[in-house]
Design an enzyme around this catalytic site. Structure first.
Site, short mmCIF file in Angstrom:
data_model
loop_
_atom_site.label_atom_id
_atom_site.label_comp_id
_atom_site.label_asym_id
_atom_site.label_seq_id
_atom_site.Cartn_x
_atom_site.Cartn_y
_atom_site.Cartn_z
N LYS A 11 12.50 14.86 -33.09
CA LYS A 11 11.76 13.68 -32.61
C LYS A 11 12.60 12.41 -32.79
CE LYS A 11 7.35 15.93 -33.46
NZ LYS A 11 6.07 16.02 -34.15
N GLN A 65 3.75 14.02 -39.55
CA GLN A 65 4.08 15.42 -39.25
C GLN A 65 3.15 16.36 -40.02
OE1 GLN A 65 6.22 16.33 -36.92
NE2 GLN A 65 5.86 18.50 -37.27
N ASP A 88 0.23 11.16 -31.24
CA ASP A 88 -0.04 12.60 -31.26
C ASP A 88 -1.34 12.92 -30.52
OD1 ASP A 88 1.84 14.33 -32.45
OD2 ASP A 88 1.32 13.65 -34.47
#
Ligand SMILES: Nc1nc2c(c(=O)[nH]1)N[C@@H](CN(C=O)c1ccc(C(=O)N[C@@H](CCC(=O)O)C(=O)O)cc1)CN2
Length: 284
Positions: free
Chosen positions: A54, A98, A121
């Protein structure tokens, strides 16, 4: 039939290239450089790889990346304080924590602390609600990335029977919603489904997101189906495989995603797409 490969790496790279172009146009016009904050708690090796991917993608498209690598024992209160700071930092347009998190942290509560406009997200309850209601909002990256992949086949999505195996909050359930909104007839299969082979055999579009290598046998696949394998399973020899028996499924399907090089790559590119969308939609 031998399936064509739905090349997630190529499609993700093309998406990132387009985003890079849009970033240079917006910066030249005096707008802010998009910024993504990536929060990693603990030392899970797979998470470390995904976070590295990422941050690398951020560099590729000239985003600012704000990196927080925190010890596994970080108190919840410190994480809330970090999210509060990032929520009010004008340089940050996207925040991601995460997953998985260490067990002492309530992941749902932490995600719901993120400003929904920065929840790139798409996991915040408000964004999940927006998806259900087909309202404007940030959408979960893996299902959205799969929709991008499906747009790169020569088959229509509308009107097809989509069978989704797996009903997780972040992948299987939003995947079923995306396909429903795109005009599919959808069937969700889970651990209580009695005849999994029978449902898989009815799928024009099959999406599998369970995390069990070889769960779906090639002989179950309807000839000509599109097969999307979201499973990422690391075997003892270090190799990565999906949830579908790849060779046998590829012999029957029209299109199939590889593992690695399929959906995982699209998840990262879609996160970057969501961050630009957040900057443009909510903060310009
Ligand atoms: N905050 C989030 N956490 C997690 C998410 C998520 O979307 N948001 N999804 C998964 C992991 N994931 C994203 O973070 C992810 C999985 C796989 C890949 C990827 O690039 N896969 C490569 C193989 C990489 C390897 O060598 O292991 C591929 O499939 O080609 C990226 C991201 C859980 N957590």
């Amino acid at each position: 039939m031998t399936a064509r490969i739905l090349d997630g790496k190529r499609i993700a790279d093309e998406l990132l290239e387009r985003i890079k172009g849009r970033v240079s146009v917006r910066v030249a016009a005096g707008k802010s450089q998009p910024g993504l904050a990536v929060v990693l708690v603990g030392a899970d090796p797979a998470s470390a790889v995904y976070v590295k991917n990422k941050r690398k993608a951020c560099k590729e498209v000239a985003f600012r990346s704000f990196d927080y690598d925190l010890p596994a024992e970080t108190p919840e209160a410190d994480l809330y304080a970090l999210i509060d700071r990032l929520n009010s930092d004008a340089r940050v347009h996207g925040i991601l924590v995460q997953l998985p998190l260490p067990p002492h942290i309530d992941a749902t509560a932490l995600i719901n602390r993120i400003d929904p406009r920065k929840d790139v997200d798409g996991f915040h309850a408000a964004n999940v609600g927006s998806l259900v209601l087909r309202q404007r909002g940030l959408r979960p990256c893996t299902p959205k990335g799969v929709m991008t992949l499906l747009a790169h086949t020569d088959r229509p999505v509308r009107g097809q029977h989509a069978v989704i195996v797996g009903v997780s909050n972040h992948v299987g359930r939003p995947m079923a919603l995306e396909l429903l909104l795109a005009g599919c007839t959808t069937t969700s299969c889970h651990k209580f489904t009695r005849d999994l082979p029978g449902f898989v055999a009815q799928a024009d579009i099959l999406v599998v997101a369970v995390g069990r290598p070889g769960l779906v046998k090639g002989e179950w696949i309807k000839p000509g189906a599109i097969v999307i394998d979201i499973g990422i399973n690391r075997l003892d020899d270090g190799s990565l495989v999906g949830d579908v028996e790849f060779d046998a499924a590829a012999a029957r399907a029209s299109w199939i995603t590889p593992v690695p090089g399929g959906v995982g790559r699209m998840t990262v590119a879609t996160l970057i797409e969501n961050t630009l969308e957040a900057a443009e939609t909510f903060f310009d």
